[in-house]
Write a protein that holds these residues in place. Structure first.
Motif, PDB file in Angstrom:
ATOM      1  N   ARG A  73       1.223  -0.801   0.168  1.00  0.00           N
ATOM      2  CA  ARG A  73      -0.105   0.173   0.092  1.00  0.00           C
ATOM      3  C   ARG A  73       0.997   1.503   0.189  1.00  0.00           C
ATOM      4  O   ARG A  73       1.422   1.623   0.781  1.00  0.00           O
ATOM      5  CB  ARG A  73      -1.105   0.427   1.341  1.00  0.00           C
ATOM      6  CG  ARG A  73      -2.234   1.747   1.012  1.00  0.00           C
ATOM      7  CD  ARG A  73      -2.575   1.206   2.797  1.00  0.00           C
ATOM      8  NE  ARG A  73      -3.265   0.712   2.919  1.00  0.00           N
ATOM      9  CZ  ARG A  73      -4.349   0.794   4.009  1.00  0.00           C
ATOM     10  NH1 ARG A  73      -3.208   1.377   5.430  1.00  0.00           N
ATOM     11  NH2 ARG A  73      -5.426  -0.220   4.445  1.00  0.00           N
ATOM     12  N   ILE A  74       0.862   2.249  -0.907  1.00  0.00           N
ATOM     13  CA  ILE A  74       1.639   3.322  -1.069  1.00  0.00           C
ATOM     14  C   ILE A  74       0.190   4.441  -0.429  1.00  0.00           C
ATOM     15  O   ILE A  74      -0.567   4.702  -1.681  1.00  0.00           O
ATOM     16  CB  ILE A  74       2.180   3.416  -2.482  1.00  0.00           C
ATOM     17  CG1 ILE A  74       2.989   2.165  -2.926  1.00  0.00           C
ATOM     18  CG2 ILE A  74       2.864   4.657  -2.884  1.00  0.00           C
ATOM     19  CD1 ILE A  74       3.741   1.964  -4.344  1.00  0.00           C
ATOM     20  N   THR A  75       0.519   5.367  -0.340  1.00  0.00           N
ATOM     21  CA  THR A  75       0.226   6.593   0.670  1.00  0.00           C
ATOM     22  C   THR A  75       0.319   8.252   0.146  1.00  0.00           C
ATOM     23  O   THR A  75       1.926   8.089   0.839  1.00  0.00           O
ATOM     24  CB  THR A  75      -0.862   6.112   1.970  1.00  0.00           C
ATOM     25  OG1 THR A  75      -1.665   4.804   2.111  1.00  0.00           O
ATOM     26  CG2 THR A  75      -1.945   7.216   2.531  1.00  0.00           C
ATOM     27  N   ASN A  76       0.087   8.555  -0.129  1.00  0.00           N
ATOM     28  CA  ASN A  76       0.492   9.940  -0.651  1.00  0.00           C
ATOM     29  C   ASN A  76       0.425  10.637   0.780  1.00  0.00           C
ATOM     30  O   ASN A  76      -1.048  11.590   0.237  1.00  0.00           O
ATOM     31  CB  ASN A  76       0.178  10.751  -1.978  1.00  0.00           C
ATOM     32  CG  ASN A  76       0.776  12.107  -2.551  1.00  0.00           C
ATOM     33  OD1 ASN A  76       1.813  11.945  -1.549  1.00  0.00           O
ATOM     34  ND2 ASN A  76       0.645  12.529  -3.145  1.00  0.00           N
ATOM     35  N   ASN A  77       0.925  10.808   1.565  1.00  0.00           N
ATOM     36  CA  ASN A  77       0.529  11.860   2.846  1.00  0.00           C
ATOM     37  C   ASN A  77       0.983  13.393   2.645  1.00  0.00           C
ATOM     38  O   ASN A  77       0.953  14.442   3.772  1.00  0.00           O
ATOM     39  CB  ASN A  77       1.151  11.671   3.958  1.00  0.00           C
ATOM     40  CG  ASN A  77       0.128  10.418   4.734  1.00  0.00           C
ATOM     41  OD1 ASN A  77      -0.772  10.183   3.998  1.00  0.00           O
ATOM     42  ND2 ASN A  77       0.945   9.046   5.094  1.00  0.00           N
ATOM     43  N   SER A  78       1.655  13.559   0.962  1.00  0.00           N
ATOM     44  CA  SER A  78       2.074  15.451   0.655  1.00  0.00           C
ATOM     45  C   SER A  78       1.152  15.298   0.164  1.00  0.00           C
ATOM     46  O   SER A  78       0.258  15.417   0.358  1.00  0.00           O
ATOM     47  CB  SER A  78       3.614  15.302  -0.090  1.00  0.00           C
ATOM     48  OG  SER A  78       3.217  14.760  -1.121  1.00  0.00           O
ATOM     49  N   ASN A  79       1.308  17.207   0.100  1.00  0.00           N
ATOM     50  CA  ASN A  79       0.791  18.030  -0.558  1.00  0.00           C
ATOM     51  C   ASN A  79       0.590  18.241  -2.255  1.00  0.00           C
ATOM     52  O   ASN A  79      -0.296  19.373  -2.834  1.00  0.00           O
ATOM     53  CB  ASN A  79       0.143  19.199  -0.136  1.00  0.00           C
ATOM     54  CG  ASN A  79       1.745  19.784  -0.503  1.00  0.00           C
ATOM     55  OD1 ASN A  79       2.820  19.318  -0.751  1.00  0.00           O
ATOM     56  ND2 ASN A  79       1.803  20.991   0.423  1.00  0.00           N
ATOM     57  N   ARG A  80       1.093  17.087  -2.504  1.00  0.00           N
ATOM     58  CA  ARG A  80       1.394  17.035  -4.263  1.00  0.00           C
ATOM     59  C   ARG A  80       1.288  15.908  -5.319  1.00  0.00           C
ATOM     60  O   ARG A  80       1.932  14.812  -4.596  1.00  0.00           O
ATOM     61  CB  ARG A  80       2.712  17.245  -4.227  1.00  0.00           C
ATOM     62  CG  ARG A  80       3.486  18.922  -4.112  1.00  0.00           C
ATOM     63  CD  ARG A  80       4.904  18.881  -4.407  1.00  0.00           C
ATOM     64  NE  ARG A  80       5.202  19.176  -5.738  1.00  0.00           N
ATOM     65  CZ  ARG A  80       6.556  19.581  -6.443  1.00  0.00           C
ATOM     66  NH1 ARG A  80       7.227  19.581  -4.944  1.00  0.00           N
ATOM     67  NH2 ARG A  80       7.177  19.782  -7.802  1.00  0.00           N
ATOM     68  N   PRO A  81       1.198  15.651  -6.199  1.00  0.00           N
ATOM     69  CA  PRO A  81       0.734  14.832  -6.852  1.00  0.00           C
ATOM     70  C   PRO A  81       2.215  13.808  -7.185  1.00  0.00           C
ATOM     71  O   PRO A  81       2.888  14.474  -7.694  1.00  0.00           O
ATOM     72  CB  PRO A  81      -0.001  14.616  -7.848  1.00  0.00           C
ATOM     73  CG  PRO A  81      -0.195  16.704  -8.234  1.00  0.00           C
ATOM     74  CD  PRO A  81       0.096  16.677  -6.588  1.00  0.00           C
ATOM     75  N   VAL A  82       1.730  12.766  -6.906  1.00  0.00           N
ATOM     76  CA  VAL A  82       3.324  11.497  -7.299  1.00  0.00           C
ATOM     77  C   VAL A  82       2.970  11.050  -8.605  1.00  0.00           C
ATOM     78  O   VAL A  82       1.727   9.914  -8.716  1.00  0.00           O
ATOM     79  CB  VAL A  82       3.698  11.379  -6.456  1.00  0.00           C
ATOM     80  CG1 VAL A  82       4.838  12.366  -5.077  1.00  0.00           C
ATOM     81  CG2 VAL A  82       2.905  10.345  -5.679  1.00  0.00           C
ATOM     82  N   GLN A  83       4.242  10.673  -9.159  1.00  0.00           N
ATOM     83  CA  GLN A  83       3.746   9.380 -10.064  1.00  0.00           C
ATOM     84  C   GLN A  83       5.344   8.152  -9.961  1.00  0.00           C
ATOM     85  O   GLN A  83       6.092   8.538 -10.008  1.00  0.00           O
ATOM     86  CB  GLN A  83       3.507   9.572 -11.216  1.00  0.00           C
ATOM     87  CG  GLN A  83       3.640   8.363 -12.462  1.00  0.00           C
ATOM     88  CD  GLN A  83       3.655   8.817 -14.082  1.00  0.00           C
ATOM     89  OE1 GLN A  83       3.743   9.949 -14.895  1.00  0.00           O
ATOM     90  NE2 GLN A  83       3.222   7.620 -14.847  1.00  0.00           N
ATOM     91  N   LEU A  84       4.992   7.311  -9.597  1.00  0.00           N
ATOM     92  CA  LEU A  84       5.728   5.636  -9.522  1.00  0.00           C
ATOM     93  C   LEU A  84       6.208   5.351 -10.906  1.00  0.00           C
ATOM     94  O   LEU A  84       5.516   4.998 -11.812  1.00  0.00           O
ATOM     95  CB  LEU A  84       4.523   4.242  -8.522  1.00  0.00           C
ATOM     96  CG  LEU A  84       5.820   3.689  -8.624  1.00  0.00           C
ATOM     97  CD1 LEU A  84       4.759   2.797  -6.867  1.00  0.00           C
ATOM     98  CD2 LEU A  84       6.415   2.868  -9.397  1.00  0.00           C
ATOM     99  N   LEU A  85       7.436   5.461 -10.957  1.00  0.00           N
ATOM    100  CA  LEU A  85       7.509   5.823 -11.825  1.00  0.00           C
ATOM    101  C   LEU A  85       8.547   4.000 -12.295  1.00  0.00           C
ATOM    102  O   LEU A  85       8.660   3.690 -13.472  1.00  0.00           O
ATOM    103  CB  LEU A  85       9.207   6.676 -13.044  1.00  0.00           C
ATOM    104  CG  LEU A  85       8.844   7.833 -12.604  1.00  0.00           C
ATOM    105  CD1 LEU A  85       9.559   8.305 -13.453  1.00  0.00           C
ATOM    106  CD2 LEU A  85       7.588   8.045 -14.006  1.00  0.00           C
ATOM    107  N   LYS A  86       9.668   3.615 -11.666  1.00  0.00           N
ATOM    108  CA  LYS A  86      10.303   2.351 -11.481  1.00  0.00           C
ATOM    109  C   LYS A  86      10.038   1.952 -10.182  1.00  0.00           C
ATOM    110  O   LYS A  86      10.114   2.555  -9.177  1.00  0.00           O
ATOM    111  CB  LYS A  86      11.410   2.611 -11.953  1.00  0.00           C
ATOM    112  CG  LYS A  86      11.763   3.503 -13.267  1.00  0.00           C
ATOM    113  CD  LYS A  86      13.233   3.625 -13.620  1.00  0.00           C
ATOM    114  CE  LYS A  86      13.650   4.511 -15.111  1.00  0.00           C
ATOM    115  NZ  LYS A  86      15.159   4.142 -14.861  1.00  0.00           N
TER     116      LYS A  86
END
Length: 288
Positions: A191-204
């Motif tokens: 489970r990967i949770t984005n607790n920051s205020n910016r959108p991210v993309q998983l690349l590798k």
């Protein structure tokens, strides 16, 4: 040393590939299904034929009579392999409705657990924790640490990097494993949770898979399970995959390469996946 005779035929593929097997893994109080491609198991009539003999306590030891750490580890892994074989055979016997054989194997497993030092200490530690006898639990913990320190690594991990939290949980899949051939199959849930205020993309992705003999393998790939997911702030992405191993226990760790996608030209950054165990025995504190 132990000698075991058994024939089993099971297929499995490499890490991050898709399979079908039953299992559940959990993060905290939540529980999630692991779904891995269809395999028709069918019913099997199987019988375990096992012969075991112990060498003299002093055989192969140094002048002082004490085993080296590597010898202790080898002995533990052999006993672990025997335990995994017996558990698998008990399940197959029950599936084929050979209940007499299943009962015999159940009793053998119980005796094995009482005599195997790590399993016995695990049972005592569970009981101590359940009864809030924490001093006793600490003592059993230290004894396990002396015998098999690698065993104390949990089958789960939790790490946060730059606001990106990664939770991992593994589970042993008996029905897809062939202990006699040194093939052990583990499913894991991320489970990967984005607790920051910016959108991210998983690349590798980058995994380091280490077996019980401390032999490591690096596994690199694009995205996860064929995707490069975008994770918005306060959102999560979850997936299941699997990993074969040549020993009854080991560990996984690694990192994800990600980037912020709200600004053109953002640099990539690595998000840690903390180490977690792959173990046929599960966590010391399971089922408490």
């Amino acid at each position: 040393m132990h000698s075991v005779s058994l024939k089993l035929f099971v297929e499995f593929n490499n890490i991050e590939s898709r399979h079908t097997s039953r299992g559940r893994v959990s993060f905290g109080a939540g529980e999630f299904s692991v779904r891995l491609n269809d395999v028709n198991q069918g019913r099997r009539n199987c019988k375990l034929i096992a012969r075991a003999s112990e060498r003299d306590a002093g055989a192969g030891a140094e002048a002082g009579g004490a085993e080296s750490e590597s010898q202790q580890n080898t002995s533990f892994f052999e006993r672990n392999q025997m335990y995994a074989l017996m558990k698998q055979q008990m399940e197959l016997a029950a599936m084929s409705e050979n209940y007499e054989e299943a009962a015999r194997l159940r009793d053998s497993l119980k005796l094995f657990e009482e005599e195997e030092p790590v399993l016995r200490l695990r049972g005592l530690m569970r009981e101590a924790i359940a009864n809030e006898r924490f001093e006793d639990a600490a003592r059993y913990h230290n004894e396990i640490k002396e015998i098999a320190p690698h065993y104390l690594l949990k089958c789960s991990s939790d790490a946060t990097t730059l606001g990106i939290r990664v939770q991992a949980r593994s589970v042993y899949i008996e029905g897809r494993s062939q202990p006699l051939r040194g093939q052990y199959f583990f499913a894991y849930r991320i489970r990967i949770t984005n607790n920051s205020n910016r959108p991210v993309q998983l690349l590798k992705r980058h995994w380091i898979v280490t077996n019980a003999n401390e032999k490591s393998e690096d596994v690199w790939g694009i995205g996860v399970i064929g995707e490069q997911p975008v994770i918005l702030p306060n959102n999560s992405f979850e997936y299941s995959s699997a990993c074969p191993l040549t020993t009854p226990s080991g560990r996984m760790e690694g990192d994800y390469e990600m980037k912020h996608i709200d600004k053109v030209g953002s640099k990539t950054f690595n998000v840690a996946i903390a180490p977690f165990a792959l173990s046929t025995l599960g966590d010391v504190t399971d089922n408490i």
